[in-house]
Design an enzyme around this catalytic site. Sequence first.
Site, PDB file in Angstrom:
ATOM      1  N   HIS A 208       0.705  -1.279   0.062  1.00  0.00           N
ATOM      2  CA  HIS A 208      -0.078  -0.021   0.102  1.00  0.00           C
ATOM      3  C   HIS A 208       0.977   1.047   0.019  1.00  0.00           C
ATOM      4  O   HIS A 208       0.540   2.287  -0.689  1.00  0.00           O
ATOM      5  CB  HIS A 208      -0.957  -0.017   1.299  1.00  0.00           C
ATOM      6  CG  HIS A 208      -1.351   1.194   1.373  1.00  0.00           C
ATOM      7  ND1 HIS A 208      -2.757   1.677   0.515  1.00  0.00           N
ATOM      8  CD2 HIS A 208      -1.531   2.260   2.283  1.00  0.00           C
ATOM      9  CE1 HIS A 208      -2.934   2.772   0.890  1.00  0.00           C
ATOM     10  NE2 HIS A 208      -2.447   3.310   2.103  1.00  0.00           N
ATOM     11  N   ARG A 315      -8.906   2.051  -8.422  1.00  0.00           N
ATOM     12  CA  ARG A 315      -9.254   1.203  -7.122  1.00  0.00           C
ATOM     13  C   ARG A 315     -10.166   1.761  -6.104  1.00  0.00           C
ATOM     14  O   ARG A 315      -9.624   2.581  -5.249  1.00  0.00           O
ATOM     15  CB  ARG A 315      -7.745   0.958  -6.430  1.00  0.00           C
ATOM     16  CG  ARG A 315      -6.761   0.222  -7.211  1.00  0.00           C
ATOM     17  CD  ARG A 315      -5.389   0.116  -6.272  1.00  0.00           C
ATOM     18  NE  ARG A 315      -4.336  -0.843  -6.886  1.00  0.00           N
ATOM     19  CZ  ARG A 315      -3.424  -0.681  -7.663  1.00  0.00           C
ATOM     20  NH1 ARG A 315      -3.206   0.655  -7.990  1.00  0.00           N
ATOM     21  NH2 ARG A 315      -2.634  -1.750  -7.965  1.00  0.00           N
ATOM     22  N   ARG A 351     -12.871  -0.338 -10.729  1.00  0.00           N
ATOM     23  CA  ARG A 351     -12.853  -1.845 -10.067  1.00  0.00           C
ATOM     24  C   ARG A 351     -13.499  -1.691  -8.885  1.00  0.00           C
ATOM     25  O   ARG A 351     -13.505  -0.740  -7.824  1.00  0.00           O
ATOM     26  CB  ARG A 351     -11.404  -2.284  -9.930  1.00  0.00           C
ATOM     27  CG  ARG A 351     -11.181  -3.642  -9.485  1.00  0.00           C
ATOM     28  CD  ARG A 351      -9.764  -4.093  -9.232  1.00  0.00           C
ATOM     29  NE  ARG A 351      -9.174  -3.607  -8.101  1.00  0.00           N
ATOM     30  CZ  ARG A 351      -8.104  -3.738  -7.618  1.00  0.00           C
ATOM     31  NH1 ARG A 351      -7.138  -4.421  -8.393  1.00  0.00           N
ATOM     32  NH2 ARG A 351      -7.515  -3.032  -6.528  1.00  0.00           N
ATOM     33  N   GLU A 450      -5.777 -12.459 -12.003  1.00  0.00           N
ATOM     34  CA  GLU A 450      -4.498 -12.262 -11.286  1.00  0.00           C
ATOM     35  C   GLU A 450      -4.607 -13.382 -10.409  1.00  0.00           C
ATOM     36  O   GLU A 450      -3.824 -13.574  -9.405  1.00  0.00           O
ATOM     37  CB  GLU A 450      -4.995 -11.087 -10.270  1.00  0.00           C
ATOM     38  CG  GLU A 450      -6.259 -10.926  -9.685  1.00  0.00           C
ATOM     39  CD  GLU A 450      -6.712  -9.434  -8.988  1.00  0.00           C
ATOM     40  OE1 GLU A 450      -5.684  -8.945  -8.499  1.00  0.00           O
ATOM     41  OE2 GLU A 450      -7.688  -9.182  -8.496  1.00  0.00           O
ATOM     42  N   ASN A 473       0.358  -7.930 -10.077  1.00  0.00           N
ATOM     43  CA  ASN A 473       0.957  -7.997  -8.645  1.00  0.00           C
ATOM     44  C   ASN A 473       0.593  -9.106  -8.026  1.00  0.00           C
ATOM     45  O   ASN A 473       1.225  -9.954  -7.387  1.00  0.00           O
ATOM     46  CB  ASN A 473       0.386  -6.701  -8.041  1.00  0.00           C
ATOM     47  CG  ASN A 473       0.732  -5.389  -8.665  1.00  0.00           C
ATOM     48  OD1 ASN A 473       1.471  -5.268  -9.351  1.00  0.00           O
ATOM     49  ND2 ASN A 473       0.041  -4.425  -8.182  1.00  0.00           N
ATOM     50  N   ASP A 474      -0.814  -9.604  -8.210  1.00  0.00           N
ATOM     51  CA  ASP A 474      -1.301 -10.731  -7.522  1.00  0.00           C
ATOM     52  C   ASP A 474      -0.800 -11.930  -8.430  1.00  0.00           C
ATOM     53  O   ASP A 474      -0.773 -13.095  -7.854  1.00  0.00           O
ATOM     54  CB  ASP A 474      -2.810 -10.436  -7.288  1.00  0.00           C
ATOM     55  CG  ASP A 474      -3.205  -9.747  -5.956  1.00  0.00           C
ATOM     56  OD1 ASP A 474      -2.423 -10.035  -4.637  1.00  0.00           O
ATOM     57  OD2 ASP A 474      -4.014  -8.676  -6.079  1.00  0.00           O
ATOM     58  N   ARG A 484       3.231 -10.927  -1.404  1.00  0.00           N
ATOM     59  CA  ARG A 484       3.904  -9.738  -2.095  1.00  0.00           C
ATOM     60  C   ARG A 484       4.292  -8.672  -1.233  1.00  0.00           C
ATOM     61  O   ARG A 484       5.004  -7.787  -1.735  1.00  0.00           O
ATOM     62  CB  ARG A 484       2.789  -9.154  -3.073  1.00  0.00           C
ATOM     63  CG  ARG A 484       1.487  -8.558  -2.628  1.00  0.00           C
ATOM     64  CD  ARG A 484       0.334  -8.555  -3.652  1.00  0.00           C
ATOM     65  NE  ARG A 484       0.068  -6.900  -3.586  1.00  0.00           N
ATOM     66  CZ  ARG A 484      -0.940  -6.520  -4.469  1.00  0.00           C
ATOM     67  NH1 ARG A 484      -1.754  -7.268  -4.946  1.00  0.00           N
ATOM     68  NH2 ARG A 484      -1.195  -5.274  -4.506  1.00  0.00           N
ATOM     69  N   CYS A 521      -2.793  -4.011 -15.585  1.00  0.00           N
ATOM     70  CA  CYS A 521      -2.832  -2.886 -14.914  1.00  0.00           C
ATOM     71  C   CYS A 521      -1.799  -2.879 -13.421  1.00  0.00           C
ATOM     72  O   CYS A 521      -1.844  -2.274 -12.755  1.00  0.00           O
ATOM     73  CB  CYS A 521      -4.307  -2.570 -14.326  1.00  0.00           C
ATOM     74  SG  CYS A 521      -4.799  -3.936 -13.275  1.00  0.00           S
TER      75      CYS A 521
END
Length: 598
Positions: A208, A315, A351, A450, A473-474, A484, A521
């Site tokens: 984050h 997001r 999203r 993902e 990322n995921d 991660r 993304c």
Amino acid sequence: MSDSSRTNSAKTEAVPPTDTLYGSGVSPGIVIGKAVVVGTSIVSVREYEVAPEKVEGEVLRFGSALARARAELVELCDRARQSGDQELVDILEMQVMITADGMIEEEVSGRIRRHRRNAGYLLKNYIDEFCERLARVGNSLFAERTSDIQDLAVRILRKLVGGESNDLSKLPERCILIAHDFSPSDTAGMDRKNVVAFVTSMGSRTSHTAIMARALGIPAVVGVGEGLVMVVDGDELVVDGNRGMVIVSPDAATLVRYRERIGQEAAWRAKIEASAMLPAETRDGFHVSVAANVELAEEVGRLGSMHHAGIGLFRTEFLFVKGGGISDEESQYATYRRVTEAIRPYSVIFRTLDIGGDKFLSHLDVPVEMNPFLGMRAIRFCLHREDIFRNQLRAILRASAHGKVRVLFPMITTVDELRSTLAILDDVKADLERRGIPHNPDLDVGIMIEVPAAAMIADKLAPYVDFFSIGTNDLVQYTMAVDRSNPDISYLYQPGHPSIIRLLERVVRAANEQGRWVGICGEMAAEPLYLPLILGLGINELSMSPVAIPIIKDLVRDINMLEAQDLVAQAMDCASADEVTALCREFVSRIAPELFQE
Ligand code: PEP
Ligand code: MG
């Protein structure tokens, strides 16, 4: 890759020693500012050497941390007494006694002097040994006490990390925030205009803190480790987000050098940004859309100068944190509408709520889980809490009457899950229709790819949607089985691993065969190193933090698609991430050598 080691520069009489800490540079840029240390919980303690002339300072630092922990415990104990919680009083009294009897202070101070290591590491060692001895006694009462003693150690370690305040709503000018990590609620209430950089002991590119730093366009270095405890409030720091370096109390020569670098970087960025409005087209004429990832509605105003292709990922979970609770339909609608109107004539992809994993919102009723990344996250949470989900869908659909809106569902894993999701969407549309509430019933629907399971059945998911957006990322996290956000295992976080390249290739092929478009993304889209590979795979849209857009567009214009496709063919045949990244590095260094210059 995170490296928590610390180096001491040569010391001269007149110049104070300069310490450099290393971590992952996750948001670019260089700044000079003053540290503000924010107290948060500490979970991992690393070892580092303390220079001989700093040993007594380290002993004092430990003594002060111990005294502050003791004062806090005495206060907590008084409060527990008042509220009549005898069990808690017993625990706290035992902890106060341990901090007061001089033994812990003598032991740890002695070890600091003998071993010349940091107080946190030696305290942890001492407490672990002590607990082991207790456990060996074989008495269950003693064994139960070990967790209270470990808890005490954490309290002292927190004091070693630094300040105790989490009030981030009023900050001094040009401050560099230092913390173990920042949660969404920390950053939501933050006095952002005065923050020029983040530095954290935990974290990775996709945590984050990193995402927020890029959204704010400020440098960040994360995963520095426990070495960060050496930074105290008011220290002057140079934060180099490009190289993942933090220089503590820089000497005059270092400051001069860095001021020069800051100037050079500003000039380079101005040059690249001047051409940001040109289309992202390869040398041989292939076009790719380059859009923005947005977390905060107020960022949208700043996008104008970027000449972007819209918002490829909004997001929405950050909106939910901001108000300290679940946003109702009306306030969500107001925000989505504002964003939709501001971005016209381009489109925005909203999203739906992706909470869970490292985006845990404590004020939502989410149970504590053993494996949050594998648990009640994203679409799973929304299908579980249909009330929250329906509110959000209504708000997004109503905003779709005011511009070009698309909706994106995170973490879809199975076809059944997607069918259930679409059934709810249809139901919400029908309800709006019945009530005569304006919306676009034909808005485009996409899913995040993902989870490896979804990538493998992309051909079965494609018929239900208009587009795929790959969340690397995921996808990397779940494919490589690597958390991660854990810097200790970040060596396994390998976007270039052949398994990832093969999954990407599979998803693009499935989408193309059924006439669906595919975007990326995740952070991989913003990494110049992987750009030729991504283009060669045939990805249609890249969405990234706005700060990365000019650099990526500039690099797209240097790429030849046929060469990029050839690179993919070679990467598909590699056995390791090292082999893939070596090929990519060779490719990018050839077309843009300046990107890898030290
Ligand atoms: C991703 O997983 O790549 C992604 C873009 O989603 P998030 O980082 O919000 O999980
Ligand atoms: Mg994701």
